[in-house]
Write a protein that holds these residues in place. Structure first.
Motif, PDB file in Angstrom:
ATOM      1  N   TRP A   1     -16.728 -21.766 -38.729  1.00 22.26           N
ATOM      2  CA  TRP A   1     -17.806 -22.340 -37.911  1.00 22.26           C
ATOM      3  C   TRP A   1     -17.257 -23.447 -37.012  1.00 22.26           C
ATOM      4  O   TRP A   1     -17.936 -24.446 -36.734  1.00 22.26           O
ATOM      5  CB  TRP A   1     -18.920 -22.900 -38.814  1.00 22.26           C
ATOM      6  CG  TRP A   1     -19.402 -21.914 -39.831  1.00 22.26           C
ATOM      7  CD1 TRP A   1     -19.835 -20.641 -39.587  1.00 22.26           C
ATOM      8  CD2 TRP A   1     -19.497 -22.093 -41.257  1.00 22.26           C
ATOM      9  NE1 TRP A   1     -20.193 -20.023 -40.764  1.00 22.26           N
ATOM     10  CE2 TRP A   1     -19.999 -20.896 -41.807  1.00 22.26           C
ATOM     11  CE3 TRP A   1     -19.211 -23.153 -42.115  1.00 22.26           C
ATOM     12  CZ2 TRP A   1     -20.216 -20.725 -43.174  1.00 22.26           C
ATOM     13  CZ3 TRP A   1     -19.431 -22.975 -43.481  1.00 22.26           C
ATOM     14  CH2 TRP A   1     -19.925 -21.780 -43.996  1.00 22.26           C
ATOM     15  N   GLY A   2     -16.002 -23.291 -36.591  1.00 19.35           N
ATOM     16  CA  GLY A   2     -15.386 -24.325 -35.762  1.00 19.35           C
ATOM     17  C   GLY A   2     -15.599 -24.036 -34.287  1.00 19.35           C
ATOM     18  O   GLY A   2     -15.781 -22.882 -33.883  1.00 19.35           O
ATOM     19  N   TYR A   3     -15.582 -25.092 -33.480  1.00 23.29           N
ATOM     20  CA  TYR A   3     -15.656 -24.964 -32.015  1.00 23.29           C
ATOM     21  C   TYR A   3     -16.851 -24.057 -31.645  1.00 23.29           C
ATOM     22  O   TYR A   3     -17.896 -24.123 -32.265  1.00 23.29           O
ATOM     23  CB  TYR A   3     -14.327 -24.446 -31.466  1.00 23.29           C
ATOM     24  CG  TYR A   3     -13.160 -25.160 -32.121  1.00 23.29           C
ATOM     25  CD1 TYR A   3     -12.984 -26.534 -31.932  1.00 23.29           C
ATOM     26  CD2 TYR A   3     -12.294 -24.501 -32.988  1.00 23.29           C
ATOM     27  CE1 TYR A   3     -11.963 -27.212 -32.561  1.00 23.29           C
ATOM     28  CE2 TYR A   3     -11.270 -25.177 -33.625  1.00 23.29           C
ATOM     29  CZ  TYR A   3     -11.110 -26.531 -33.420  1.00 23.29           C
ATOM     30  OH  TYR A   3     -10.112 -27.206 -34.053  1.00 23.29           O
ATOM     31  N   ILE A   4     -16.654 -23.184 -30.626  1.00 24.80           N
ATOM     32  CA  ILE A   4     -17.683 -22.160 -30.372  1.00 24.80           C
ATOM     33  C   ILE A   4     -16.905 -20.863 -30.201  1.00 24.80           C
ATOM     34  O   ILE A   4     -16.506 -20.497 -29.100  1.00 24.80           O
ATOM     35  CB  ILE A   4     -18.522 -22.458 -29.120  1.00 24.80           C
ATOM     36  CG1 ILE A   4     -19.116 -23.871 -29.172  1.00 24.80           C
ATOM     37  CG2 ILE A   4     -19.650 -21.421 -28.981  1.00 24.80           C
ATOM     38  CD1 ILE A   4     -19.952 -24.261 -27.964  1.00 24.80           C
ATOM     39  N   THR A   5     -16.648 -20.230 -31.306  1.00 20.62           N
ATOM     40  CA  THR A   5     -15.805 -19.035 -31.276  1.00 20.62           C
ATOM     41  C   THR A   5     -16.550 -17.906 -31.956  1.00 20.62           C
ATOM     42  O   THR A   5     -16.879 -18.002 -33.139  1.00 20.62           O
ATOM     43  CB  THR A   5     -14.485 -19.313 -32.030  1.00 20.62           C
ATOM     44  OG1 THR A   5     -13.896 -20.499 -31.488  1.00 20.62           O
ATOM     45  CG2 THR A   5     -13.523 -18.158 -31.880  1.00 20.62           C
ATOM     46  N   GLY A   6     -16.801 -16.859 -31.216  1.00 21.71           N
ATOM     47  CA  GLY A   6     -17.533 -15.732 -31.787  1.00 21.71           C
ATOM     48  C   GLY A   6     -16.684 -14.980 -32.797  1.00 21.71           C
ATOM     49  O   GLY A   6     -15.480 -14.832 -32.633  1.00 21.71           O
ATOM     50  N   SER A   7     -17.351 -14.524 -33.848  1.00 19.77           N
ATOM     51  CA  SER A   7     -16.685 -13.662 -34.820  1.00 19.77           C
ATOM     52  C   SER A   7     -16.537 -12.285 -34.165  1.00 19.77           C
ATOM     53  O   SER A   7     -17.522 -11.716 -33.707  1.00 19.77           O
ATOM     54  CB  SER A   7     -17.593 -13.576 -36.049  1.00 19.77           C
ATOM     55  OG  SER A   7     -16.977 -12.845 -37.054  1.00 19.77           O
ATOM     56  N   PRO A   8     -15.316 -11.752 -34.061  1.00 20.20           N
ATOM     57  CA  PRO A   8     -15.132 -10.547 -33.236  1.00 20.20           C
ATOM     58  C   PRO A   8     -15.665  -9.267 -33.888  1.00 20.20           C
ATOM     59  O   PRO A   8     -15.428  -9.003 -35.062  1.00 20.20           O
ATOM     60  CB  PRO A   8     -13.621 -10.472 -33.066  1.00 20.20           C
ATOM     61  CG  PRO A   8     -13.065 -11.155 -34.264  1.00 20.20           C
ATOM     62  CD  PRO A   8     -14.051 -12.234 -34.644  1.00 20.20           C
ATOM     63  N   ALA A   9     -16.365  -8.483 -33.092  1.00 26.13           N
ATOM     64  CA  ALA A   9     -16.924  -7.208 -33.575  1.00 26.13           C
ATOM     65  C   ALA A   9     -15.827  -6.147 -33.598  1.00 26.13           C
ATOM     66  O   ALA A   9     -15.047  -6.036 -32.649  1.00 26.13           O
ATOM     67  CB  ALA A   9     -18.048  -6.768 -32.642  1.00 26.13           C
ATOM     68  N   PRO A  10     -15.779  -5.334 -34.666  1.00 25.64           N
ATOM     69  CA  PRO A  10     -14.753  -4.286 -34.742  1.00 25.64           C
ATOM     70  C   PRO A  10     -14.763  -3.337 -33.543  1.00 25.64           C
ATOM     71  O   PRO A  10     -13.717  -2.888 -33.094  1.00 25.64           O
ATOM     72  CB  PRO A  10     -15.102  -3.544 -36.030  1.00 25.64           C
ATOM     73  CG  PRO A  10     -15.852  -4.538 -36.857  1.00 25.64           C
ATOM     74  CD  PRO A  10     -16.590  -5.413 -35.888  1.00 25.64           C
ATOM     75  N   ILE A  11     -15.936  -3.067 -32.990  1.00 24.46           N
ATOM     76  CA  ILE A  11     -15.981  -2.137 -31.856  1.00 24.46           C
ATOM     77  C   ILE A  11     -15.177  -2.692 -30.675  1.00 24.46           C
ATOM     78  O   ILE A  11     -14.567  -1.942 -29.906  1.00 24.46           O
ATOM     79  CB  ILE A  11     -17.459  -1.827 -31.449  1.00 24.46           C
ATOM     80  CG1 ILE A  11     -17.533  -0.647 -30.485  1.00 24.46           C
ATOM     81  CG2 ILE A  11     -18.158  -3.024 -30.848  1.00 24.46           C
ATOM     82  CD1 ILE A  11     -17.304   0.671 -31.120  1.00 24.46           C
ATOM     83  N   GLY A  12     -15.154  -4.018 -30.552  1.00 30.24           N
ATOM     84  CA  GLY A  12     -14.380  -4.640 -29.472  1.00 30.24           C
ATOM     85  C   GLY A  12     -12.884  -4.499 -29.700  1.00 30.24           C
ATOM     86  O   GLY A  12     -12.096  -4.402 -28.750  1.00 30.24           O
ATOM     87  N   MET A  13     -12.485  -4.491 -30.978  1.00 34.52           N
ATOM     88  CA  MET A  13     -11.063  -4.318 -31.290  1.00 34.52           C
ATOM     89  C   MET A  13     -10.614  -2.931 -30.820  1.00 34.52           C
ATOM     90  O   MET A  13      -9.559  -2.765 -30.217  1.00 34.52           O
ATOM     91  CB  MET A  13     -10.834  -4.456 -32.801  1.00 34.52           C
ATOM     92  CG  MET A  13     -11.298  -5.798 -33.361  1.00 34.52           C
ATOM     93  SD  MET A  13     -11.232  -5.805 -35.178  1.00 34.52           S
ATOM     94  CE  MET A  13     -12.240  -7.237 -35.534  1.00 34.52           C
ATOM     95  N   LEU A  14     -11.438  -1.945 -31.108  1.00 38.49           N
ATOM     96  CA  LEU A  14     -11.095  -0.580 -30.696  1.00 38.49           C
ATOM     97  C   LEU A  14     -11.155  -0.454 -29.172  1.00 38.49           C
ATOM     98  O   LEU A  14     -10.333   0.234 -28.560  1.00 38.49           O
ATOM     99  CB  LEU A  14     -12.050   0.423 -31.362  1.00 38.49           C
ATOM    100  CG  LEU A  14     -11.952   0.462 -32.898  1.00 38.49           C
ATOM    101  CD1 LEU A  14     -13.043   1.339 -33.489  1.00 38.49           C
ATOM    102  CD2 LEU A  14     -10.577   0.954 -33.350  1.00 38.49           C
ATOM    103  N   ALA A  15     -12.120  -1.157 -28.586  1.00 36.22           N
ATOM    104  CA  ALA A  15     -12.252  -1.108 -27.123  1.00 36.22           C
ATOM    105  C   ALA A  15     -10.981  -1.628 -26.456  1.00 36.22           C
ATOM    106  O   ALA A  15     -10.517  -1.070 -25.460  1.00 36.22           O
ATOM    107  CB  ALA A  15     -13.464  -1.938 -26.685  1.00 36.22           C
ATOM    108  N   ASP A  16     -10.406  -2.700 -27.020  1.00 35.04           N
ATOM    109  CA  ASP A  16      -9.195  -3.253 -26.406  1.00 35.04           C
ATOM    110  C   ASP A  16      -8.038  -2.258 -26.475  1.00 35.04           C
ATOM    111  O   ASP A  16      -7.210  -2.193 -25.568  1.00 35.04           O
ATOM    112  CB  ASP A  16      -8.808  -4.581 -27.084  1.00 35.04           C
ATOM    113  CG  ASP A  16      -9.548  -5.768 -26.456  1.00 35.04           C
ATOM    114  OD1 ASP A  16     -10.165  -5.584 -25.390  1.00 35.04           O
ATOM    115  OD2 ASP A  16      -9.501  -6.871 -27.030  1.00 35.04           O
ATOM    116  N   LEU A  17      -7.990  -1.491 -27.546  1.00 31.99           N
ATOM    117  CA  LEU A  17      -6.940  -0.473 -27.663  1.00 31.99           C
ATOM    118  C   LEU A  17      -7.139   0.605 -26.594  1.00 31.99           C
ATOM    119  O   LEU A  17      -6.205   0.970 -25.871  1.00 31.99           O
ATOM    120  CB  LEU A  17      -6.976   0.130 -29.073  1.00 31.99           C
ATOM    121  CG  LEU A  17      -5.968   1.239 -29.363  1.00 31.99           C
ATOM    122  CD1 LEU A  17      -4.542   0.729 -29.233  1.00 31.99           C
ATOM    123  CD2 LEU A  17      -6.183   1.805 -30.764  1.00 31.99           C
TER     124      LEU A  17
END
Ligand SMILES: Cc1ncc(COP(=O)(O)O)c(C=O)c1O
Length: 519
Positions: free
Chosen positions: A94-110
């Motif tokens: 819960w530090g700073y303002i950092t979104g917890s990354p969604a798995p679909i975005g991980m695949l999207a980056d690939l």
């Protein structure tokens, strides 16, 4: 022609990977990531490691003369990152303002890397451009902007805000600033924002030639919201002095405490004075989509431009920011050039193909829109309403728990940011020296808490008081995670008080210089 990738003279190109090996490597990597996601709640959120320890794990020589097998390089990278990272995907980050990354975005980056589309112009990235265009249209819809809004994906909140700043600057009538530069305005341009505004504004004023003295920092009230009366006074005084107010910035969630400026009032003032109204919605902009959004967020729809940050509250992996400029022509007028070597024979409005290099500062551009597009589709509007709403509810729950916990003192509560501090029972009166001690105590508490790996929060400074700050932009966090924090803080606070009080409270101490709420 060779049947194998990059084969010359019977040898594979040094970077080529046979498809069968690629498949094995890729499956292995996805398995490692899936294992990581599965084990996240049991892992420490962060580890205390010194730079020297990490550097010792890396080779100190020059680039290796000979290459190594991709399996070896990839396995090593995976292990280094899994063993030595701060896990912002952890349910208790819960530090700073950092979104917890969604798995679909991980695949999207690939997928995005594999397609390697250059979002510079339509003809080299046709489908990627159209997907980005749809993301902009959907984003506009979520915050109450018109469907034909101008906008594009950028690296983050800073870049999104820079674009709003530059669009406002380019729109100033009479100075021809794009060709003559700011010297044409003889140093008369002024921008206005609350003292709580993120540091992107200093950077913009500095980088884009106005100088930081061109920013008028307007005081905030007790709730950290800009005082509209003071803003009006500053603008009117500058106008009387022959200066040119060209930009008012409103915050849809300040970086420290999540305060929302009175955006509807600011919009009305800007209309009255004919000043560009930009909203920094990097943190809280998307909250406008909620049916029960704080009423002031309706003011976003009345702004001329807005910065949003999908890598915060849309939970996509870094990097993904977004800039919208309501009048699309004005955005293009801010950045458009058409050199012969890029001439693509696109003539808006007859030809509707968009070349995004004409709408922002970047030329070659990654396909950031893909992860946002996939995330918006898989969660849907209702999914986002649920996740964002739940984050806000959890932050309010934390505030309630703090109020019920002895020796914890509540601070602020806005959107999904809750602040508080540890105050030993017998120090609640707060003499000057005690306040200095409490700042030191809470700063050390924060450092020890992070070292514990049990949770990760940051801090806010409000009126000189150092507060512990939990900012929940994390769809993995549950009530159980939140319930653990007050006791954890209290336990570490007590330990430290026993260690520090005998020496620290007896001398005239100076508070630790705090860092910031943004990494
Ligand atoms: C209100 C606000 N504006 C701008 C930024 C900068 O965003 P980024 O780090 O994505 O560039 C932040 C970062 O936390 C923020 O909270």
């Amino acid at each position: 022609m060779s049947g194998r990738e990059g084969e010359t003279g019977g040898q594979l190109a040094p970077l080529a990977i046979e498809p069968s090996t690629f498949r094995t490597l890729g499956h292995g990597l996805v398995d490692s990531i899936a294992d990581f996601l599965e084990s996240l709640p049991k892992l420490p959120v962060a580890r205390e490691e010194a730079p020297e320890q990490l550097r010792a794990l890396l080779d100190r020589g020059p680039v290796p003369q000979e290459g190594i097998a991709p399996e070896e390089a990839l396995l090593r990278a995976t292990k280094l990152l899994l063993d030595h990272s701060v896990f912002n995907s952890h349910p208790r980050f819960w530090g700073y303002i950092t979104g917890s990354p969604a798995p679909i975005g991980m695949l999207a980056d690939l997928l995005s890397s594999a397609m390697n589309q250059n979002g510079s112009s339509w003809h080299v990235s046709p489908m990627a451009t159209e997907i980005e265009r749809q993301v902009i249209r959907w984003t506009a819809d979520l915050i109450g902007y018109p469907a034909d809004t101008g906008g594009l994906l950028v690296s983050g909140g800073n870049m999104g805000n820079f674009i709003g700043f530059l669009a406002a600057r380019a729109a100033v009538p009479g100075f021809d600033l794009r060709r003559k530069g700011v010297s044409g305005s003889q140093g008369r341009l002024r921008a206005y924002a609350s003292e709580e505004t993120h540091t992107w504004l200093q950077k913009a004023a500095d980088m884009f030639g106005l100088g930081t003295n061109a920013v008028r920092w307007i005081p905030v009230d007790r709730e950290q919201r800009i005082v509209t009366f003071e803003l009006r006074k500053a603008i009117e005084s500058d106008l009387r002095s022959g200066l040119v107010p060209f930009l008012v910035v409103g915050n849809a969630g300040t970086v420290s405490t999540g305060a929302i400026d009175p955006l509807i009032e600011l919009a009305a003032l800007c209309r009255d004075k004919r000043i560009w109204f930009h909203v920094d919605g990097s943190y809280g902009g998307y909250v406008a989509m909620l049916p029960n959004a704080p009423p002031d967020l309706a003011g976003i729809a009345e702004s001329d431009s807005v910065a949003l940050d999908p890598h915060k509250w849309l939970y996509v992996s870094i990097e993904a920011g977004c800039a919208l400029v309501k009048d699309r022509a004005k955005l293009r007028e801010t950045f458009h050039y058409q050199p012969l070597y890029y001439h693509s024979f696109v003539e808006p409005p007859k030809d509707t193909r968009i070349n995004y290099n004409e709408y922002g500062p970047e030329n070659s551009r990654g396909f950031r829109a893909l992860k946002v597009w996939l995330a918006l589709q898989t969660a849907g509007r209702s999914g986002y309403e649920r996740m964002i709403g739940e984050n806000i509810r959890l932050a309010q729950e934390l505030d309630h728990l703090v109020r019920e916990t002895e020796e914890l003192q509540p601070g602020t509560q806005n959107l999904s940011i809750t602040t508080f501090r540890y105050v030993p029972r017998d120090l609640s009166e707060g003499t000057v020296n005690q306040e200095v001690y409490l700042n030191r105590l809470n700063a050390k508490l924060l450092a020890r808490l992070k070292r514990s790996g049990e949770a990760y929060i940051s801090h806010a400074i409000v009126g000189g008081t150092l507060l512990l700050r939990a900012c929940i932009v994390n769809f993995r966090t549950t009530s159980k995670d939140i319930a653990a924090l007050p006791e954890l803080v209290k336990r570490i606070g007590k330990e430290l008080d026993v260690e520090m009080r005998p020496t620290d409270l007896t001398v005239d101490v100076v508070a630790d210089s705090p860092g910031g709420t943004s990494p």
